[in-house]
Design an enzyme around this catalytic site. Structure first.
Site, PDB file in Angstrom:
ATOM      1  N   HIS A   1      47.604  -5.773  27.109  1.00 58.70           N
ATOM      2  CA  HIS A   1      47.788  -7.177  27.522  1.00 58.70           C
ATOM      3  C   HIS A   1      48.124  -7.316  29.006  1.00 58.70           C
ATOM      4  O   HIS A   1      48.102  -8.429  29.541  1.00 58.70           O
ATOM      5  CB  HIS A   1      48.910  -7.845  26.710  1.00 58.70           C
ATOM      6  CG  HIS A   1      48.609  -7.985  25.251  1.00 58.70           C
ATOM      7  ND1 HIS A   1      47.446  -8.564  24.787  1.00 58.70           N
ATOM      8  CD2 HIS A   1      49.298  -7.607  24.142  1.00 58.70           C
ATOM      9  CE1 HIS A   1      47.445  -8.542  23.457  1.00 58.70           C
ATOM     10  NE2 HIS A   1      48.561  -7.956  23.047  1.00 58.70           N
TER      11      HIS A   1
ATOM     12  N   ASP B   1      48.331  -2.084  14.540  1.00 58.91           N
ATOM     13  CA  ASP B   1      48.789  -3.331  13.913  1.00 58.91           C
ATOM     14  C   ASP B   1      47.761  -4.020  13.012  1.00 58.91           C
ATOM     15  O   ASP B   1      48.132  -4.985  12.326  1.00 58.91           O
ATOM     16  CB  ASP B   1      49.400  -4.298  14.948  1.00 58.91           C
ATOM     17  CG  ASP B   1      48.648  -4.378  16.242  1.00 58.91           C
ATOM     18  OD1 ASP B   1      47.510  -3.893  16.301  1.00 58.91           O
ATOM     19  OD2 ASP B   1      49.204  -4.930  17.219  1.00 58.91           O
TER      20      ASP B   1
END
Ligand SMILES: [Zn+2]
Length: 344
Positions: free
Chosen positions: A125, A248
């Site tokens: 990110h 995830d």
């Protein structure tokens, strides 16, 4: 047997994102436990981390961003609502990026065939000028830039974290030398990664986003990777494959909302290895991104690293759900413009 490097520097444990934060040091203990319990730890070649140089970071990040993080060394600083630095976070971040650079160099030098970097903080990110989403520096992007600096002209980054790798996308948005492929839940954090985000200028077509509804499992992921990612990746024929390995999408993950199991993650790595089977001659460097269920991290890392080592493939049992054809059709029509391999 493949020579697979494994990097986990003790300083990665010293990055503290704050009390109760899901991105916690125990995640790396889970990685180590998973590899040990699967009998893989002894088969891996220890790969020392080093600090990335300023020059290496500036290939991706702005000087203002690098300086801002450096100024926070030794302090506790909050950068956004879910991204914070502790006194040792700067050291950890710079060594996490350096670990991926070192892995890329050792693989390109032929000292290793592949490598897995168990790094914290994660990176995908982090944009060229901003820390966000638990990420400070974009480890994989810095690794890809190191490969380009050594003269490679085709580097693929495959990102299977459940969140969109917006920072990596930004770093190579106009660069046709880097194919960025991201599968991710959408709409979801960080909000980017829709089908029509494909890059700009010379980079048009070299960003491939595969936004997904929540709840997908091994069967759907297998089809997305075999029917979309693999043909595009083989057509690009990278000289090196980098993997943003986020666990995830695991079915037990508290944040992701997907249903992938360890054999599913092994299948995703198999597709990465298939994409690397041409000009890359099997060279794959993976770096840990997200993944917040400790058991899921342990077993999924073992599944992925097992495939990197060439260990037997675990059986995949989940079948695709009804109606998934439509989703695959949407990917094909969005990306066939740039990728003839997807045309019927
Ligand atoms: Zn994630």
């Amino acid at each position: 047997m493949a020579r697979v490097g494994f990097c986990l520097d003790p300083v990665f444990l010293e990055h503290d994102a704050g009390p109760g934060h899901p991105e916690r040091p125990e995640r790396l203990a889970a990685v180590e436990r998973g590899l040990r319990e699967a009998g893989l730890a002894k088969a891996l070649v220890p790969l020392p981390a080093r600090a990335a140089t300023r020059e290496e970071l500036l290939r991706v990040h702005t000087a203002a961003h690098v300086d801002r993080l450096a100024a926070a060394a030794g302090h506790r600083v909050r950068l956004d609502p879910d991204t914070a630095m502790s006194p040792r976070s700067h050291d950890a971040a710079v060594r996490a990026a350096g670990a991926v650079v070192e892995a890329v160099e050792q693989v390109l030098d032929g000292r290793l065939d592949r490598a897995f970097c168990a790094v914290r903080p994660p990176g995908h990110h982090a944009t060229p000028d901003r820390a966000m989403g638990f990420c400070l520096l974009n480890n994989v992007a810095v690794g890809a830039a190191a490969a380009l600096a050594r003269g490679l002209t085709r580097v693929a980054v495959i990102d299977f974290d459940v969140h969109h790798g917006n920072g990596t996308q930004d770093a190579f948005w106009t660069d046709p030398r880097v194919l960025f492929v991201s599968s991710h839940r959408f709409p979801f954090y960080p909000g980017t990664g829709d089908l029509d985000e494909t890059g700009e200028g010379e980079g048009r077509g070299f960003t491939v986003n595969l936004p997904m509804p929540a709840g997908l499992g091994d069967g759907e992921y297998r089809r997305v990777y075999r029917e979309i990612v693999e043909p595009i990746g083989r057509a690009f024929d990278p000289q090196l494959v980098l993997v943003s390995a986020g666990f995830d999408p695991h079915r037990d993950d508290p944040l992701g909302g997907m249903a992938v199991t360890p054999p599913g993650f092994a299948e995703l790595m198999d597709v990465c290895l298939a994409v690397a089977s041409g000009a890359a001659r099997g060279r794959v460097v993976a770096a840990l991104e997200g993944g917040y269920d400790l058991g899921g991290i342990a077993t999924s890392t073992a599944a992925v690293v097992g495939r990197m080592l060439g260990r037997p493939k675990p059986a995949l049992t989940d079948a695709p759900t009804q109606g998934f054809e439509k989703q695959l059709g949407a990917y094909r029509s969005a990306h066939a413009l740039h990728w003839a391999a997807l045309r019927p």
